[in-house]
Design an enzyme around this catalytic site. Structure first.
Site, PDB file in Angstrom:
ATOM      1  N   GLN A  88     -11.284   1.114   6.691  1.00 18.14           N
ATOM      2  CA  GLN A  88     -10.989   2.189   7.636  1.00 18.14           C
ATOM      3  C   GLN A  88      -9.505   2.124   8.012  1.00 18.14           C
ATOM      4  OE1 GLN A  88     -14.244   2.714  10.812  1.00 18.14           O
ATOM      5  NE2 GLN A  88     -14.416   0.563  10.224  1.00 18.14           N
ATOM      6  N   HIS A 106      -9.869   6.360   5.294  1.00 17.02           N
ATOM      7  CA  HIS A 106      -9.158   7.109   6.337  1.00 17.02           C
ATOM      8  C   HIS A 106      -7.711   7.364   5.961  1.00 17.02           C
ATOM      9  CE1 HIS A 106     -12.241   5.770   9.595  1.00 17.02           C
ATOM     10  NE2 HIS A 106     -12.696   6.752   8.845  1.00 17.02           N
ATOM     11  N   CYS A 133       7.510  19.734   0.999  1.00 18.77           N
ATOM     12  CA  CYS A 133       6.626  19.206  -0.043  1.00 18.77           C
ATOM     13  C   CYS A 133       7.392  19.198  -1.357  1.00 18.77           C
ATOM     14  CB  CYS A 133       5.399  20.111  -0.173  1.00 18.77           C
ATOM     15  SG  CYS A 133       4.465  19.843  -1.679  1.00 18.77           S
ATOM     16  N   LEU A 199     -15.510 -10.519  16.758  1.00 15.66           N
ATOM     17  CA  LEU A 199     -15.376 -11.449  17.906  1.00 15.66           C
ATOM     18  C   LEU A 199     -16.595 -11.341  18.809  1.00 15.66           C
ATOM     19  CD1 LEU A 199     -11.641 -10.764  18.892  1.00 15.66           C
ATOM     20  CD2 LEU A 199     -12.553 -12.576  17.424  1.00 15.66           C
TER      21      LEU A 199
HETATM   22  C1  BV8 Z   1     -15.847  13.365  10.513  1.00 17.29           C
HETATM   23  C2  BV8 Z   1      -7.102   7.110  10.930  1.00 17.29           C
HETATM   24  C3  BV8 Z   1     -16.907  15.351   9.879  1.00 17.29           C
HETATM   25  C4  BV8 Z   1      -6.211   7.431  12.058  1.00 17.29           C
HETATM   26  C5  BV8 Z   1      -9.260   7.101  11.982  1.00 17.29           C
HETATM   27  C6  BV8 Z   1     -18.016  13.886  18.994  1.00 17.29           C
HETATM   28  C7  BV8 Z   1     -16.949  14.767  19.037  1.00 17.29           C
HETATM   29  C8  BV8 Z   1     -16.051  14.888  17.966  1.00 17.29           C
HETATM   30  C9  BV8 Z   1     -16.223  14.133  16.820  1.00 17.29           C
HETATM   31  C10 BV8 Z   1     -17.286  13.255  16.802  1.00 17.29           C
HETATM   32  C11 BV8 Z   1     -18.187  13.144  17.860  1.00 17.29           C
HETATM   33  N1  BV8 Z   1     -19.105  12.203  17.510  1.00 17.29           N
HETATM   34  C12 BV8 Z   1     -18.822  11.737  16.287  1.00 17.29           C
HETATM   35  C13 BV8 Z   1     -17.727  12.388  15.838  1.00 17.29           C
HETATM   36  C14 BV8 Z   1     -17.120  12.190  14.547  1.00 17.29           C
HETATM   37  C15 BV8 Z   1     -15.872  11.338  14.698  1.00 17.29           C
HETATM   38  C16 BV8 Z   1     -16.182  10.096  15.481  1.00 17.29           C
HETATM   39  O1  BV8 Z   1     -16.867   9.222  14.999  1.00 17.29           O
HETATM   40  N2  BV8 Z   1     -15.644  10.041  16.721  1.00 17.29           N
HETATM   41  C17 BV8 Z   1     -15.935   8.901  17.557  1.00 17.29           C
HETATM   42  C18 BV8 Z   1     -14.659   8.482  18.300  1.00 17.29           C
HETATM   43  C19 BV8 Z   1     -17.034   9.307  18.526  1.00 17.29           C
HETATM   44  N3  BV8 Z   1     -15.530  11.016  13.343  1.00 17.29           N
HETATM   45  C20 BV8 Z   1     -14.704  11.827  12.659  1.00 17.29           C
HETATM   46  O2  BV8 Z   1     -14.136  12.769  13.132  1.00 17.29           O
HETATM   47  C21 BV8 Z   1     -14.549  11.492  11.196  1.00 17.29           C
HETATM   48  N4  BV8 Z   1     -14.725  12.693  10.438  1.00 17.29           N
HETATM   49  O3  BV8 Z   1     -16.803  13.049  11.170  1.00 17.29           O
HETATM   50  O4  BV8 Z   1     -15.787  14.501   9.771  1.00 17.29           O
HETATM   51  C22 BV8 Z   1     -16.700  16.446   8.957  1.00 17.29           C
HETATM   52  C23 BV8 Z   1     -17.805  16.932   8.296  1.00 17.29           C
HETATM   53  C24 BV8 Z   1     -17.633  17.964   7.421  1.00 17.29           C
HETATM   54  C25 BV8 Z   1     -16.366  18.512   7.211  1.00 17.29           C
HETATM   55  C26 BV8 Z   1     -15.267  17.995   7.881  1.00 17.29           C
HETATM   56  C27 BV8 Z   1     -15.418  16.964   8.756  1.00 17.29           C
HETATM   57  C28 BV8 Z   1     -13.159  10.993  10.858  1.00 17.29           C
HETATM   58  C29 BV8 Z   1     -12.917   9.676  11.546  1.00 17.29           C
HETATM   59  C30 BV8 Z   1     -11.610   9.110  11.040  1.00 17.29           C
HETATM   60  C31 BV8 Z   1     -10.602   9.130  12.140  1.00 17.29           C
HETATM   61  N5  BV8 Z   1      -9.423   8.373  11.723  1.00 17.29           N
HETATM   62  N6  BV8 Z   1      -8.226   6.421  11.495  1.00 17.29           N
HETATM   63  C32 BV8 Z   1      -5.393   6.243  12.418  1.00 17.29           C
HETATM   64  O5  BV8 Z   1      -5.648   5.124  11.940  1.00 17.29           O
HETATM   65  O6  BV8 Z   1      -4.478   6.474  13.217  1.00 17.29           O
HETATM   66  S1  BV8 Z   1     -10.407   6.251  12.909  1.00 17.29           S
HETATM   67  C33 BV8 Z   1      -9.687   4.862  13.617  1.00 17.29           C
HETATM   68  O7  BV8 Z   1     -10.612   4.289  14.553  1.00 17.29           O
HETATM   69  C34 BV8 Z   1      -9.519   3.728  12.671  1.00 17.29           C
HETATM   70  O8  BV8 Z   1      -9.135   4.115  11.395  1.00 17.29           O
HETATM   71  C35 BV8 Z   1     -10.849   3.092  12.624  1.00 17.29           C
HETATM   72  O9  BV8 Z   1     -11.590   3.589  11.554  1.00 17.29           O
HETATM   73  C36 BV8 Z   1     -11.537   3.627  13.777  1.00 17.29           C
HETATM   74  C37 BV8 Z   1     -12.325   2.616  14.476  1.00 17.29           C
HETATM   75  O10 BV8 Z   1     -11.526   1.582  14.804  1.00 17.29           O
HETATM   76  P1  BV8 Z   1     -11.926   0.088  14.400  1.00 17.29           P
HETATM   77  O11 BV8 Z   1     -11.382  -0.158  13.055  1.00 17.29           O
HETATM   78  O12 BV8 Z   1     -13.373  -0.159  14.606  1.00 17.29           O
HETATM   79  O13 BV8 Z   1     -11.054  -0.619  15.451  1.00 17.29           O
HETATM   80  P2  BV8 Z   1     -11.433  -0.901  16.967  1.00 17.29           P
HETATM   81  O14 BV8 Z   1     -10.185  -1.230  17.699  1.00 17.29           O
HETATM   82  O15 BV8 Z   1     -12.331   0.177  17.478  1.00 17.29           O
HETATM   83  O16 BV8 Z   1     -12.311  -2.215  16.847  1.00 17.29           O
HETATM   84  C38 BV8 Z   1     -11.709  -3.397  16.349  1.00 17.29           C
HETATM   85  C39 BV8 Z   1     -12.844  -4.385  16.212  1.00 17.29           C
HETATM   86  O17 BV8 Z   1     -12.309  -5.595  15.656  1.00 17.29           O
HETATM   87  C40 BV8 Z   1     -13.472  -4.752  17.544  1.00 17.29           C
HETATM   88  O18 BV8 Z   1     -14.879  -4.741  17.404  1.00 17.29           O
HETATM   89  C41 BV8 Z   1     -12.955  -6.191  17.801  1.00 17.29           C
HETATM   90  O19 BV8 Z   1     -13.933  -6.986  18.479  1.00 17.29           O
HETATM   91  C42 BV8 Z   1     -12.765  -6.700  16.401  1.00 17.29           C
HETATM   92  N7  BV8 Z   1     -11.728  -7.737  16.256  1.00 17.29           N
HETATM   93  C43 BV8 Z   1     -10.553  -7.821  16.917  1.00 17.29           C
HETATM   94  N8  BV8 Z   1      -9.877  -8.911  16.483  1.00 17.29           N
HETATM   95  C44 BV8 Z   1     -10.640  -9.501  15.523  1.00 17.29           C
HETATM   96  C45 BV8 Z   1     -11.825  -8.757  15.371  1.00 17.29           C
HETATM   97  N9  BV8 Z   1     -12.784  -9.096  14.509  1.00 17.29           N
HETATM   98  C46 BV8 Z   1     -12.588 -10.200  13.761  1.00 17.29           C
HETATM   99  N10 BV8 Z   1     -11.474 -10.979  13.844  1.00 17.29           N
HETATM  100  C47 BV8 Z   1     -10.493 -10.654  14.704  1.00 17.29           C
HETATM  101  N11 BV8 Z   1      -9.388 -11.430  14.784  1.00 17.29           N
END
Ligand code: BV8
Length: 230
Positions: A88, A106, A133, A199
């Site tokens: 991701q 992503h 572009c 974690l």
């Molecule tokens: C889609 C690029 C459909 C950008 C990213 C309600 C309203 C609107 C939309 C939605 C909704 N409900 C669901 C959705 C869909 C939405 C979604 O899921 N929203 C969420 C917020 C509710 N999803 C989308 O929009 C996706 N597209 O659904 O399209 C569609 C269908 C047809 C046609 C067209 C479209 C697209 C999602 C992609 C968004 N882009 N990234 C950028 O990077 O700037 S997402 C972004 O957050 C990241 O890329 C990553 O994927 C994502 C989640 O982050 P994590 O990687 O999990 O990071 P986070 O900080 O959250 O967690 C870190 C974890 O690591 C923690 O658990 C922590 O404990 C752990 N950790 C920390 N340190 C360590 C560790 N673990 C081990 N060792 C360590 N040392």
């Protein structure tokens, strides 16, 4: 065991100094998701968005892969079966660690995309709103990043891999974002064993057969050795 499918999130790059999204002080604490990671945000204020990704591209260029990335590259190099790595993350630390087969669902900081003609090219270190572009010459360049509301890349290929997985491992992701957070359910449905590395349990932690708690740099190397010995 023939096929291992791995999903990584921001947590695997945390120990390389790259911010995660949801930790306090994380990327989203400094910015609102809707302002910097949506097409609407980009249309509203392209400079804010382009500068958000310029800053992350610069930070990533200075970052080194950590023992977690290196362990996954070792697994891919030495495991007798197939290893598929889906990330991701938009950094290139898996490639810097030596992973060959990486699916950037992503997008990637190193990529640029033309919003008008869909051409892709290597992003310059610093992008500016209105960059042309190289193919159609229109001022429609954007970071090649999948924003919220946009379809992640390679989803058909990803679901094929999940269907054939004997083992699905999810590393360093909070299980907030779909469709990635739904991969464990799909892998289980197709008969894979499942393990999560974090974690603390993620929002979908209860769906995993096994959870290994700790920093990825400490939990992944012994796990890879365990797999390679089995
Ligand atoms: C889609 C690029 C459909 C950008 C990213 C309600 C309203 C609107 C939309 C939605 C909704 N409900 C669901 C959705 C869909 C939405 C979604 O899921 N929203 C969420 C917020 C509710 N999803 C989308 O929009 C996706 N597209 O659904 O399209 C569609 C269908 C047809 C046609 C067209 C479209 C697209 C999602 C992609 C968004 N882009 N990234 C950028 O990077 O700037 S997402 C972004 O957050 C990241 O890329 C990553 O994927 C994502 C989640 O982050 P994590 O990687 O999990 O990071 P986070 O900080 O959250 O967690 C870190 C974890 O690591 C923690 O658990 C922590 O404990 C752990 N950790 C920390 N340190 C360590 C560790 N673990 C081990 N060792 C360590 N040392």
């Amino acid at each position: 065991m023939q096929k291992i499918v791995i999903l990584t999130g921001a947590g695997i790059s945390a120990e390389s100094g790259l911010g995660t999204f949801r930790a306090e002080g994380g990327l989203w604490a400094q910015h609102k998701i809707e302002d910097v990671a949506t097409p609407e945000g980009f249309a509203r204020n392209p400079k804010l968005v382009v500068d958000f990704y310029n800053a992350r591209r610069a930070q990533t260029a200075e970052a080194d892969p950590n023992a977690g990335h290196l362990a996954l590259a070792k697994l891919e190099a030495e495991f007798a079966g197939e290893v598929v790595l889906i990330t991701q993350n938009v950094d290139d630390l898996h490639e810097k660690a030596g992973s060959q087969k990486v699916i950037y669902m992503h997008g990637a900081l190193k990529g640029a995309l033309c919003a008008a003609c869909d051409t892709r090219w290597p992003a310059p270190m610093v992008m500016a709103p209105g960059d042309a572009c190289p193919n159609c010459d229109r001022p429609t360049a954007r970071p090649d990043i999948v924003w919220f509301g946009e379809m992640p890349y390679d989803m058909d290929e990803i679901f094929d891999h999940l269907a054939g997985a004997d083992l699905f491992a999810s590393i360093g992701t909070s299980g907030n974002v779909y469709p990635a957070a739904g991969f464990v359910a799909e892998a289980r449905r197709c008969g894979a064993d499942t393990v999560e590395f974090n974690l603390e349990p993620s929002l979908v932690g209860s769906q995993f057969d096994d959870i290994r708690i700790g920093p990825a740099t400490e939990t992944l190397p012994p796990w890879v050795d365990e797999i390679l010995k089995s």
